[in-house]
Design a protein around this motif. Structure first.
Motif, PDB file in Angstrom:
ATOM      1  N   PHE A  61       2.011   6.044   4.934  1.00 36.32           N
ATOM      2  CA  PHE A  61       1.271   6.337   3.697  1.00 36.32           C
ATOM      3  C   PHE A  61       1.356   7.826   3.352  1.00 36.32           C
ATOM      4  CE2 PHE A  61      -1.756   2.639   4.947  1.00 36.32           C
ATOM      5  CZ  PHE A  61      -0.792   1.719   4.553  1.00 36.32           C
ATOM      6  N   LEU A  62       1.178   8.669   4.362  1.00 40.50           N
ATOM      7  CA  LEU A  62       1.243  10.117   4.123  1.00 40.50           C
ATOM      8  C   LEU A  62       2.640  10.527   3.649  1.00 40.50           C
ATOM      9  CD1 LEU A  62      -0.787  11.400   7.213  1.00 40.50           C
ATOM     10  CD2 LEU A  62      -1.519  11.433   4.823  1.00 40.50           C
TER      11      LEU A  62
ATOM     12  N   LEU B  24       0.831  -1.202   0.000  1.00 34.56           N
ATOM     13  CA  LEU B  24       0.000   0.000   0.000  1.00 34.56           C
ATOM     14  C   LEU B  24       0.870   1.258   0.000  1.00 34.56           C
ATOM     15  CD1 LEU B  24      -2.795  -1.074   2.502  1.00 34.56           C
ATOM     16  CD2 LEU B  24      -3.097  -0.614   0.050  1.00 34.56           C
ATOM     17  N   LYS B  25       1.928   1.210   0.768  1.00 34.86           N
ATOM     18  CA  LYS B  25       2.861   2.336   0.799  1.00 34.86           C
ATOM     19  C   LYS B  25       3.421   2.589  -0.601  1.00 34.86           C
ATOM     20  CE  LYS B  25       7.202   3.759   2.985  1.00 34.86           C
ATOM     21  NZ  LYS B  25       8.276   3.367   3.939  1.00 34.86           N
ATOM     22  N   GLN B  26       3.777   1.528  -1.299  1.00 34.47           N
ATOM     23  CA  GLN B  26       4.291   1.668  -2.667  1.00 34.47           C
ATOM     24  C   GLN B  26       3.185   2.093  -3.627  1.00 34.47           C
ATOM     25  OE1 GLN B  26       7.680   1.276  -3.292  1.00 34.47           O
ATOM     26  NE2 GLN B  26       7.107   2.321  -5.197  1.00 34.47           N
TER      27      GLN B  26
ATOM     28  N   PRO C 285       1.154  21.599 -10.628  1.00 35.79           N
ATOM     29  CA  PRO C 285       0.243  22.091  -9.585  1.00 35.79           C
ATOM     30  C   PRO C 285       1.032  22.784  -8.480  1.00 35.79           C
ATOM     31  CG  PRO C 285       0.476  19.715  -9.445  1.00 35.79           C
ATOM     32  CD  PRO C 285       1.175  20.131 -10.712  1.00 35.79           C
ATOM     33  N   GLU C 286       0.447  23.816  -7.900  1.00 41.44           N
ATOM     34  CA  GLU C 286       1.118  24.503  -6.797  1.00 41.44           C
ATOM     35  C   GLU C 286       0.971  23.741  -5.494  1.00 41.44           C
ATOM     36  OE1 GLU C 286       0.777  28.779  -6.341  1.00 41.44           O
ATOM     37  OE2 GLU C 286      -0.019  28.922  -8.378  1.00 41.44           O
ATOM     38  N   TRP C 287      -0.145  22.988  -5.390  1.00 44.06           N
ATOM     39  CA  TRP C 287      -0.431  22.268  -4.152  1.00 44.06           C
ATOM     40  C   TRP C 287      -0.958  20.880  -4.491  1.00 44.06           C
ATOM     41  CZ3 TRP C 287      -3.035  26.653  -5.763  1.00 44.06           C
ATOM     42  CH2 TRP C 287      -2.585  27.869  -5.250  1.00 44.06           C
ATOM     43  N   VAL C 288      -0.626  19.928  -3.636  1.00 48.26           N
ATOM     44  CA  VAL C 288      -1.147  18.573  -3.765  1.00 48.26           C
ATOM     45  C   VAL C 288      -1.610  18.111  -2.395  1.00 48.26           C
ATOM     46  CG1 VAL C 288      -0.558  16.160  -4.196  1.00 48.26           C
ATOM     47  CG2 VAL C 288       0.246  17.935  -5.769  1.00 48.26           C
ATOM     48  N   GLN C 289      -2.860  17.656  -2.334  1.00 44.86           N
ATOM     49  CA  GLN C 289      -3.399  17.071  -1.109  1.00 44.86           C
ATOM     50  C   GLN C 289      -3.112  15.581  -1.082  1.00 44.86           C
ATOM     51  OE1 GLN C 289      -7.504  19.443  -0.359  1.00 44.86           O
ATOM     52  NE2 GLN C 289      -7.381  17.374   0.437  1.00 44.86           N
ATOM     53  N   VAL C 290      -2.503  15.117  -0.018  1.00 49.84           N
ATOM     54  CA  VAL C 290      -2.294  13.691   0.196  1.00 49.84           C
ATOM     55  C   VAL C 290      -3.404  13.215   1.123  1.00 49.84           C
ATOM     56  CG1 VAL C 290      -0.699  11.939   1.050  1.00 49.84           C
ATOM     57  CG2 VAL C 290       0.179  13.906  -0.216  1.00 49.84           C
TER      58      VAL C 290
ATOM     59  N   LYS D 119       5.360  14.293   7.174  1.00 50.34           N
ATOM     60  CA  LYS D 119       5.900  15.417   6.403  1.00 50.34           C
ATOM     61  C   LYS D 119       4.779  16.088   5.599  1.00 50.34           C
ATOM     62  CE  LYS D 119       8.899  12.531   4.587  1.00 50.34           C
ATOM     63  NZ  LYS D 119      10.010  11.944   3.796  1.00 50.34           N
ATOM     64  N   TYR D 120       4.675  17.400   5.739  1.00 50.33           N
ATOM     65  CA  TYR D 120       3.680  18.165   4.992  1.00 50.33           C
ATOM     66  C   TYR D 120       4.044  19.635   5.077  1.00 50.33           C
ATOM     67  CZ  TYR D 120       1.650  19.284   9.582  1.00 50.33           C
ATOM     68  OH  TYR D 120       1.465  19.719  10.872  1.00 50.33           O
ATOM     69  N   ASP D 121       3.426  20.459   4.241  1.00 47.00           N
ATOM     70  CA  ASP D 121       3.745  21.886   4.193  1.00 47.00           C
ATOM     71  C   ASP D 121       2.607  22.776   4.663  1.00 47.00           C
ATOM     72  OD1 ASP D 121       6.320  21.472   2.832  1.00 47.00           O
ATOM     73  OD2 ASP D 121       5.091  20.896   1.098  1.00 47.00           O
ATOM     74  N   ILE D 122       1.363  22.354   4.428  1.00 45.95           N
ATOM     75  CA  ILE D 122       0.197  23.202   4.670  1.00 45.95           C
ATOM     76  C   ILE D 122      -0.887  22.389   5.364  1.00 45.95           C
ATOM     77  CG2 ILE D 122      -1.664  24.526   3.540  1.00 45.95           C
ATOM     78  CD1 ILE D 122       0.325  25.038   1.222  1.00 45.95           C
ATOM     79  N   ILE D 123      -1.581  23.033   6.295  1.00 48.45           N
ATOM     80  CA  ILE D 123      -2.750  22.425   6.923  1.00 48.45           C
ATOM     81  C   ILE D 123      -3.989  22.890   6.169  1.00 48.45           C
ATOM     82  CG2 ILE D 123      -4.200  22.403   8.994  1.00 48.45           C
ATOM     83  CD1 ILE D 123      -1.630  22.550  10.648  1.00 48.45           C
ATOM     84  N   GLY D 124      -4.734  21.923   5.598  1.00 50.03           N
ATOM     85  CA  GLY D 124      -5.962  22.226   4.881  1.00 50.03           C
ATOM     86  C   GLY D 124      -7.168  21.992   5.779  1.00 50.03           C
TER      87      GLY D 124
END
Length: 351
Positions: free
Chosen positions: A199-200, A148-150, A170-175, A242-247
């Motif tokens: 996974f994230l 699943l990770k792969q 894209p400027e942003w991608v939601q995982v 790891k992430y850059d922005i809180i949505g």
């Protein structure tokens, strides 16, 4: 640059001489600063249903009654960004399907040609993923955690690479989409935080492998619920996600409260997220009742202002979820389109 400086100096000397001889001072006309698109406030629309609406013959009309491209109608009302969901192996159902890699790339190219910015939203499912359901794609149903990770990495890398090859970064991608309970259940449930974190991070790594400048968003619903956000992002921090922005999603309708009762809580939560985790914030989903135009307009204005009020410009923007998804076509009550095919005046809040 050097020539511009010389020309400017000459102009100043001529103006000084003229002032001495005529006793009449001519004030220079102020020049409006040019704000780069990449730093402008995000005013967005999730438009995943749009291709299907057009395919079924739905006509989008301007106020003069003439047919017009829905994206142009949105742009005319201040929308500068589109958000596009991606499903793994979707059906052809007009409401619950489509949004494949190929369809997403086509929509992104179309939006970019209109000068719009792009966010990609990975659901990691064959259909809707949200707080109530996070079903694995059928093709991944029997995979191990390692597989699943792969899968997450490969799918994410494949879609973002296809976008790049088509000329869209894209400027942003939601995982993941609205994942307070995790994703890829049960393996990626928040009952299995260490696996969810894998996974994230796999999605994050795939995005950055294509282009390190793309910002990765982690998205939780009920943006006015600070306790929920602290619980989730404290756990994410503990697991080194790891992430850059809180949505954030913000839907007063779904919690059965008027925005006037919750907008202060949204502000408090966004400010806390920035201070507590040192992350930018963005309201990636918002919506109001289509038949309560004035209330939806006021809610949008208040939400936009709340995000703009986040200190140090760390509130990046606001996105409406499916404003063009008119109810007679979609059955969705929180669109911002009228039964006559015209945009709701509520969207003027984005102007």
């Amino acid at each position: 640059m050097k020539n511009n400086i010389l020309i400017s100096f000459s102009a100043v000397m001529l103006l000084a001489c003229f002032s001495c001889s005529s006793q009449t001072e001519v004030a220079p006309k102020p020049v409006d600063p040019i704000v780069p698109v990449a730093t402008s406030f995000v005013k967005g629309a999730d438009v995943g249903w749009l291709p299907q609406m057009e395919a079924t013959g739905y006509l989008f009309l301007d106020q003069d009654g003439k047919a017009k491209d829905a994206l142009q109608l949105l742009k005319d009302r201040g929308i500068n960004t589109v958000r596009l969901r991606v499903w793994v192996n979707p059906s052809n159902h007009k409401i619950d399907g489509h949004c494949s890699k190929e369809e997403t790339v086509a929509m992104a190219v179309r939006a970019q040609k209109l000068g719009m910015r792009v966010m990609i939203n990975f659901h990691y499912s064959d259909s809707w993923a949200d707080p109530a359901k996070q079903n694995k794609p059928l093709a991944w149903a029997n995979h191990t955690v390692a597989q699943l990770k792969q899968d997450v990495y490969n799918h994410t890398f494949d879609v973002i690479s296809a976008l790049k090859q088509a000329g869209v970064t894209p400027e942003w991608v939601q995982v993941g989409n609205e994942i307070p309970g995790g994703m890829l259940w049960p393996e990626g449930s928040t009952n299995n935080w260490s696996q969810l974190a894998q996974f994230l991070n796999s999605g994050y790594d795939a995005v950055k492998a294509v282009d390190s400048k793309i910002k990765v968003v982690v998205h939780v619903d009920e943006g006015n619920n600070n306790a929920k956000f602290r619980w989730f992002f404290d756990a994410a921090t503990a697991q080194n996600v790891k992430y850059d922005i809180i949505g954030l999603s913000y839907y007063p309708y779904w919690i059965q409260k008027d925005y006037t009762q919750t907008i202060a809580d949204l502000s408090t939560n966004m400010n806390d997220m920035v201070a507590r985790y040192n992350k930018d914030v963005m309201v990636v989903e918002v919506g109001g009742e289509y038949d309560k135009v004035q209330n939806t307009y006021e809610m949008l204005r208040a939400t936009i202002q709340a995000v703009k009020n986040v200190p140090n410009n760390r509130g990046l923007g606001v996105m409406y979820w499916e404003p063009q998804g008119e109810k007679t076509w979609s059955g969705y009550s929180l669109s911002a389109w009228q039964a006559d095919g015209k945009p709701s005046p509520a969207l003027d809040a984005f102007k």
